[in-house]
Design an enzyme around this catalytic site. Structure first.
Site, mmCIF file in Angstrom:
data_model
loop_
_atom_site.group_PDB
_atom_site.id
_atom_site.type_symbol
_atom_site.label_atom_id
_atom_site.label_comp_id
_atom_site.label_asym_id
_atom_site.label_seq_id
_atom_site.Cartn_x
_atom_site.Cartn_y
_atom_site.Cartn_z
ATOM 1 N N SER A 38 0.812 -1.220 0.000
ATOM 2 C CA SER A 38 0.000 0.000 0.000
ATOM 3 C C SER A 38 0.847 1.273 0.000
ATOM 4 O O SER A 38 0.578 2.190 0.748
ATOM 5 C CB SER A 38 -0.911 -0.019 1.235
ATOM 6 O OG SER A 38 -1.881 0.976 1.146
ATOM 7 N N ASN A 41 2.945 4.430 -5.236
ATOM 8 C CA ASN A 41 3.830 4.291 -6.421
ATOM 9 C C ASN A 41 3.723 5.492 -7.356
ATOM 10 O O ASN A 41 4.684 5.839 -8.025
ATOM 11 C CB ASN A 41 3.649 2.960 -7.165
ATOM 12 C CG ASN A 41 2.221 2.532 -7.282
ATOM 13 O OD1 ASN A 41 1.330 3.316 -6.980
ATOM 14 N ND2 ASN A 41 1.994 1.307 -7.705
ATOM 15 N N CYS A 42 2.574 6.171 -7.337
ATOM 16 C CA CYS A 42 2.442 7.352 -8.192
ATOM 17 C C CYS A 42 3.321 8.507 -7.697
ATOM 18 O O CYS A 42 3.598 9.446 -8.438
ATOM 19 C CB CYS A 42 0.984 7.808 -8.246
ATOM 20 S SG CYS A 42 -0.126 6.470 -8.725
ATOM 21 N N THR A 272 -12.285 -14.265 -13.319
ATOM 22 C CA THR A 272 -11.502 -14.845 -14.417
ATOM 23 C C THR A 272 -12.229 -16.071 -14.973
ATOM 24 O O THR A 272 -13.349 -16.383 -14.559
ATOM 25 C CB THR A 272 -10.102 -15.281 -13.932
ATOM 26 O OG1 THR A 272 -10.277 -16.392 -13.058
ATOM 27 C CG2 THR A 272 -9.372 -14.155 -13.227
ATOM 28 N N ASP A 282 -3.686 -3.524 -13.129
ATOM 29 C CA ASP A 282 -2.906 -3.458 -14.364
ATOM 30 C C ASP A 282 -2.831 -4.793 -15.100
ATOM 31 O O ASP A 282 -2.498 -4.830 -16.285
ATOM 32 C CB ASP A 282 -1.463 -3.021 -14.044
ATOM 33 C CG ASP A 282 -1.383 -1.558 -13.646
ATOM 34 O OD1 ASP A 282 -2.430 -0.886 -13.633
ATOM 35 O OD2 ASP A 282 -0.262 -1.094 -13.334
ATOM 36 N N TYR A 426 -19.203 29.623 -10.339
ATOM 37 C CA TYR A 426 -18.371 30.650 -10.982
ATOM 38 C C TYR A 426 -18.126 31.856 -10.077
ATOM 39 O O TYR A 426 -19.050 32.394 -9.463
ATOM 40 C CB TYR A 426 -19.037 31.136 -12.289
ATOM 41 C CG TYR A 426 -18.581 32.519 -12.697
ATOM 42 C CD1 TYR A 426 -17.241 32.740 -13.022
ATOM 43 C CD2 TYR A 426 -19.455 33.610 -12.699
ATOM 44 C CE1 TYR A 426 -16.798 34.009 -13.356
ATOM 45 C CE2 TYR A 426 -19.025 34.881 -13.035
ATOM 46 C CZ TYR A 426 -17.694 35.086 -13.357
ATOM 47 O OH TYR A 426 -17.249 36.331 -13.666
HETATM 48 C C1 FAD Z 1 6.135 5.498 -11.161
HETATM 49 C C2 FAD Z 1 4.665 5.302 -11.333
HETATM 50 C C3 FAD Z 1 3.835 6.393 -11.346
HETATM 51 C C4 FAD Z 1 2.472 6.240 -11.550
HETATM 52 N N1 FAD Z 1 1.673 7.343 -11.546
HETATM 53 C C5 FAD Z 1 0.346 7.190 -11.715
HETATM 54 C C6 FAD Z 1 -0.508 8.315 -11.657
HETATM 55 O O1 FAD Z 1 -0.054 9.441 -11.446
HETATM 56 N N2 FAD Z 1 -1.830 8.111 -11.830
HETATM 57 C C7 FAD Z 1 -2.360 6.877 -12.043
HETATM 58 O O2 FAD Z 1 -3.581 6.745 -12.170
HETATM 59 N N3 FAD Z 1 -1.571 5.787 -12.083
HETATM 60 C C8 FAD Z 1 -0.244 5.917 -11.935
HETATM 61 N N4 FAD Z 1 0.564 4.810 -11.959
HETATM 62 C C9 FAD Z 1 -0.039 3.479 -12.224
HETATM 63 C C10 FAD Z 1 -0.637 2.869 -10.975
HETATM 64 O O3 FAD Z 1 0.305 2.894 -9.942
HETATM 65 C C11 FAD Z 1 -1.061 1.461 -11.281
HETATM 66 O O4 FAD Z 1 -2.038 1.507 -12.275
HETATM 67 C C12 FAD Z 1 -1.644 0.737 -10.071
HETATM 68 O O5 FAD Z 1 -0.697 0.703 -9.046
HETATM 69 C C13 FAD Z 1 -2.040 -0.681 -10.469
HETATM 70 O O6 FAD Z 1 -2.422 -1.399 -9.334
HETATM 71 P P1 FAD Z 1 -2.199 -2.973 -9.250
HETATM 72 O O7 FAD Z 1 -2.705 -3.415 -7.943
HETATM 73 O O8 FAD Z 1 -2.704 -3.618 -10.455
HETATM 74 O O9 FAD Z 1 -0.610 -3.146 -9.318
HETATM 75 P P2 FAD Z 1 0.490 -2.614 -8.321
HETATM 76 O O10 FAD Z 1 0.018 -1.443 -7.573
HETATM 77 O O11 FAD Z 1 1.727 -2.465 -9.120
HETATM 78 O O12 FAD Z 1 0.675 -3.788 -7.307
HETATM 79 C C14 FAD Z 1 1.093 -5.060 -7.746
HETATM 80 C C15 FAD Z 1 1.898 -5.698 -6.637
HETATM 81 O O13 FAD Z 1 1.863 -7.083 -6.822
HETATM 82 C C16 FAD Z 1 3.104 -7.617 -6.400
HETATM 83 N N5 FAD Z 1 3.253 -8.954 -7.021
HETATM 84 C C17 FAD Z 1 3.340 -9.217 -8.330
HETATM 85 N N6 FAD Z 1 3.442 -10.550 -8.527
HETATM 86 C C18 FAD Z 1 3.431 -11.124 -7.307
HETATM 87 C C19 FAD Z 1 3.523 -12.458 -6.851
HETATM 88 N N7 FAD Z 1 3.620 -13.469 -7.692
HETATM 89 N N8 FAD Z 1 3.482 -12.687 -5.529
HETATM 90 C C20 FAD Z 1 3.367 -11.676 -4.650
HETATM 91 N N9 FAD Z 1 3.281 -10.392 -5.022
HETATM 92 C C21 FAD Z 1 3.304 -10.114 -6.334
HETATM 93 C C22 FAD Z 1 4.098 -6.605 -6.912
HETATM 94 O O14 FAD Z 1 5.303 -6.696 -6.162
HETATM 95 C C23 FAD Z 1 3.370 -5.316 -6.661
HETATM 96 O O15 FAD Z 1 3.745 -4.714 -5.452
HETATM 97 C C24 FAD Z 1 1.930 4.941 -11.738
HETATM 98 C C25 FAD Z 1 2.773 3.818 -11.718
HETATM 99 C C26 FAD Z 1 4.116 3.991 -11.507
HETATM 100 C C27 FAD Z 1 5.027 2.797 -11.489
#
Ligand code: FAD
Length: 811
Positions: A38, A41-42, A272, A282, A426
């Site tokens: 948590s 990352n953004c 799924t 993502d 406004y």
């Molecule tokens: C630098 C950066 C800036 C960003 N800025 C923006 C922004 O400004 N606005 C916006 O809307 N979006 C932004 N994003 C995108 C946004 O962060 C992602 O869309 C969002 O975090 C996706 O959520 P998620 O849960 O799918 O993946 P994530 O938040 O990436 O979480 C996935 C997690 O799963 C873990 N994982 C993967 N495989 C396994 C496994 N087999 N076992 C255990 N753990 C595992 C990974 O370690 C990771 O921590 C940004 C992303 C980055 C990298």
């Protein structure tokens, strides 16, 4: 019921918390292969750049605190390496290499995506990074503090790439951005991206467009990034930001279906192909609500929303449906805000979908309230029913709130008419009574109803002036400054009188500054029998930006011994030039550089957004060294080191490349423009002469004049002409002198120097004033009535100055 979640950041942690809120007796186990859950990352790019100074602020929750608050079994440094769907368990590998299985009743996949690292030669060299998580961030930050790179190449000009460009620039590095496409920021159209190109260049970013990287090579000078075109750039570090791919290997190995975009396929309940396994974030693909085609969407908002829906469905059964995301996004690119929602025109074109578009350039709030900033809005809509398909905005303030309004209308299946029905709050500091969103709706409706036949910038660029008549409907002065080749000038205000000059049998391609006057002219012409009248959408402003040829990037500067400023300059002088408009800041820069010694440094802060660019050009022409320009919250700080060949003052002028102005008019606005230009030119050390002739003499008359003897005609002229510069009137909207008073009032409010102050500055800067002898004789003006600094001369005096000048303007 036992729920197991894979992935502990956006989707995973949100779903875990929601599961607990709706089911106090559920067993929830959260696996995260990294050290943190948590986290923001953004926010990672902003920690690298220093805007977020405290690393701890990135962590919204510690695993322990999160686990305690929500009674969740959080296991970090635990990677799920296998899903056994028959046995309904997952195999987990810990950081120590230990493996074990954990059973589940329902499983949620939120494993995110991983940065693409193509197998290019040298890609694993030291100094090449990707950015996805905290470990990547620490590695980049550590490299910057230990190796002290002077420059960086960002490969990929998406949102994250450009955020990194800004943040590395803020961290003190020179930055180059390399992009395979012909534009930055794929979710917006080329014309909108071209505004971003201009801004990046103004911030000193080198832009390599349409360049594909072929290889990397570590050399003594750094990392050589070689392009397929044969060119290369050598840098101290590389950030790869060429996109991400969904993490699907676990799902694939377990036999869970992927979709055509290679993301995990889910139904509307985010389930799924295995009914006990759900997925979010993502890693999934989902139909785009407009195109209905499956697509991958890497945004935090949708991941969080999906997590909430999926938790409810996992606990209560499939009741909540997900409607899909239209990709609403916003990014800060230096001082610009760039935002998009729905589909851009280029995507619709690829899909073969018919569309129309409108582009406008409104202000963020009422222009008369201080601080209004421009924005450009493009809306794309269906020609059949006006359904809004997409919107893009590039600007400064107020972009974020507008894009959300467009997104809401698109998500509801609304039309351009609906944009006009939004009821916006406004007050002058926030908006205009006609909000930019409503204006976009009005313009789009005019196009839709056929009131205006839109002409797009590519059509204008490709127009054949022998087959169409290109008509510039701006004023003659605007036309003289710049126009589209082949255009004829018929100002809007003269259109009714002069329309007979226009060909009735050829299409008329009208244009003006931003599109409004062109529209008004097209209404007049169409109602007077002209059948084929089209108006340039977004006006000359958009056309010029979209058709601009970008400079060829030069690679990074290697400071030469001469150029290098001392590590600790003997003195830095700070100058406040805030609140004054062009050329005030440049004049302040010049006057202060004259007062410091060679090698000393001047730091000038101004609110005029054009100041950094002007200062850089000024340094080039005066032999001073432009060290840096930074912008923060509307304050532009320029650092200049005094060079050995710095211009000392108005005496040491470059007579070879002088500038001359003939001021023929006594219109207040034209006189103002003359003194502004003259001051700007004088600040670069050029020899500047203003030749005052006929009505122009009124701009240099003394306010208190001695009594002089005049003949009858001289007395008549004195009676009819303005007695001094304070009595000058505007060329347009004079309204019996009221317009001039209004102009002076607005100038004062906006801290623009008065005509008299600009004139005094010109004298101080060594601008030569020559009054035309012949005009004085004709108009009965005597020497005593003119300012003491004025010299009297004739045509020869002017021609002599003009011979030695490379700019001669008649105003
Ligand atoms: C630098 C950066 C800036 C960003 N800025 C923006 C922004 O400004 N606005 C916006 O809307 N979006 C932004 N994003 C995108 C946004 O962060 C992602 O869309 C969002 O975090 C996706 O959520 P998620 O849960 O799918 O993946 P994530 O938040 O990436 O979480 C996935 C997690 O799963 C873990 N994982 C993967 N495989 C396994 C496994 N087999 N076992 C255990 N753990 C595992 C990974 O370690 C990771 O921590 C940004 C992303 C980055 C990298």
């Amino acid at each position: 019921m036992k729920y197991v979640i894979i992935g502990g950041v956006a989707g995973g942690a949100t779903a875990a918390a929601r599961l607990r809120r709706i089911s106090e007796d559920a067993e929830v186990v959260l696996f995260e292969k990294g050290e943190y859950i948590s986290y923001a990352n953004c926010g990672l790019p902003y920690y690298i750049g220093g805007a977020i100074s405290d690393r701890e602020k990135l962590f919204v929750q510690t695993p322990e605190a999160f686990g305690r608050r929500f009674n969740i079994d959080v296991r970090t440094l635990s990677e799920v390496i296998k899903i056994d769907r028959d046995a309904k368990n997952v195999t987990v590998r810990t950081a120590t290499g230990k493996e074990y299985t954990e059973s589940y009743d329902r499983l949620l996949l939120s494993p995110g995506a991983s940065p693409v690292r193509p197998p290019l030669p040298g890609i694993d060299s030291e100094g090449i990074f990707t950015l996805r998580n905290v470990a990547d961030t620490d590695a980049i930050k550590g490299f910057i503090s230990q190796s002290r790179p002077a420059n960086a190449v960002i490969i990929g000009a998406g949102f994250i790439g450009l955020e990194m460009a800004e943040n590395l620039h803020d961290a003190g590095l020179q930055v180059a951005v390399v992009e395979m496409a012909n534009q930055v920021m794929a979710p917006i159209d080329f014309s909108m991206a071209s505004i971003v190109h201009e801004h990046l260049l103004a911030e000193g970013v080198q832009l390599y467009l349409e360049k594909a990287v072929e290889s990397f090579k570590k050399t003594d000078a750094g990392i050589e990034v070689k392009f397929k075109s044969g060119e290369s750039i050598t840098t101290d570090m590389v950030i790869l930001s060429i996109g991400v791919r969904p993490n699907t290997s676990l799902a694939v190995d377990a036999g869970i279906e992927l979709g055509p975009m290679r993301g995990i396929r889910v139904n509307e309940y985010l389930q799924t192909s295995d009914p006990d396994i759900y997925a979010v974030g993502d890693a999934i693909e989902y139909p785009h609500p407009i195109s209905q085609q499956p697509w991958l969407n890497y945004l935090a908002g949708p991941a969080n929303r999906q997590a909430r829906i999926v938790a409810d469905n996992m606990v209560f059964g499939n009741k909540q449906t997900y409607e899909g995301s239209i990709g609403t996004s916003v990014a800060k690119v230096f001082d610009l805000t760039v935002a998009a929602t729905g589909l851009p025109a280029k995507r619709l074109k690829q899909m073969g979908v018919e569309y129309l578009s409108a582009t406008i350039h409104p202000n963020s709030h009422a222009g008369y309230y201080p601080g209004a900033t421009p924005m450009t809005i493009k809306v794309v809509f269906s020609p059949a029913d006006g359904m809004l398909l997409g919107a893009q905005i590039v600007g400064y303030d107020g972009v974020d709130k507008r894009i959300d309004e467009f997104a809401l209308v698109i998500k509801r299946g609304g039309t351009v008419e609906d944009l006009q029905k939004i009821e916006q709050a406004y007050a002058p500091p926030y908006s205009s009574a006609k909000d930019p969103v409503a204006v976009a709706g009005y313009v789009a409706s005019n196009i839709l109803s056929g009131n205006m036949d839109p002409l797009y910038w590519r059509e204008m660029r490709d127009a054949d002036p022998t087959k169409v008549a290109i008509v510039d409907v701006r004023t003659a002065d605007e036309f003289a400054l710049s126009s589209i080749p082949g255009a004829i000038n018929v100002p809007l205000d003269d259109m009714r009188q002069r329309m007979a000059q226009l060909p009735i049998d050829r299409p008329l391609y009208l244009y003006c500054g931003v599109g409004l006057r062109g529209y008004l002219a097209s209404c007049i012409l169409r109602q007077n029998g002209f059948k084929k009248v089209r108006n340039l959408v977004g006006g000359l402003k958009l056309y010029k930006t979209a058709t601009a040829i970008l400079p060829t990037p030069k690679g990074f500067d290697t400071p030469s011994a001469n150029d290098r400023i001392d590590a600790a300059p003997s003195r830095t002088v700070k100058v406040d030039a805030c609140g004054i408009s062009c050329p005030g800041p440049i004049l302040k820069l010049k006057n202060n550089i004259d007062a410091i010694a060679e090698g000393e440094v001047l730091e000038v802060t101004a609110t005029d957004p054009g100041f950094p660019r002007d200062a850089e050009a000024w340094c080039k022409s005066t032999g001073n060294r432009f060290v840096s320009a930074t912008s923060n919250a509307g304050l532009h700080t320029v650092v200049v080191a005094k060079g050995s060949t710095s211009t000392k003052g108005p005496v040491e002028v470059d007579t070879e490349k002088g500038k001359t102005f003939i001021l023929f008019s006594d219109d207040l606005d034209k006189a103002l423009a003359t003194f502004v230009l003259a001051n700007g030119a004088a600040a670069t050390g050029k020899k500047v002469t203003i030749f005052f002739t006929f009505w122009g003499l009124n701009a240099i008359k003394k306010e208190r004049k001695p009594a002089v003897k005049k003949d009858f005609f001289g007395r008549m002229f004195s009676f009819m002409l303005p007695s001094n510069s304070k009595k000058l009137k505007l060329s347009k909207m004079s309204m019996g002198g009221l317009g001039g008073k209004m102009m002076r009032h607005i100038m004062k409010k906006k801290n623009v120097d008065s005509l008299e102050s600009l004139r005094a500055q010109a004298i101080e800067n060594g601008v030569e004033f020559i009054a035309c002898q012949m005009s004085m004789d004709v108009m009965g003006v005597t020497r005593e009535e003119l300012l003491d600094e004025v010299a009297i001369g004739g045509v020869a005096a002017y021609m002599d100055r003009a011979e030695n000048a490379n700019v001669n303007l008649f105003i």
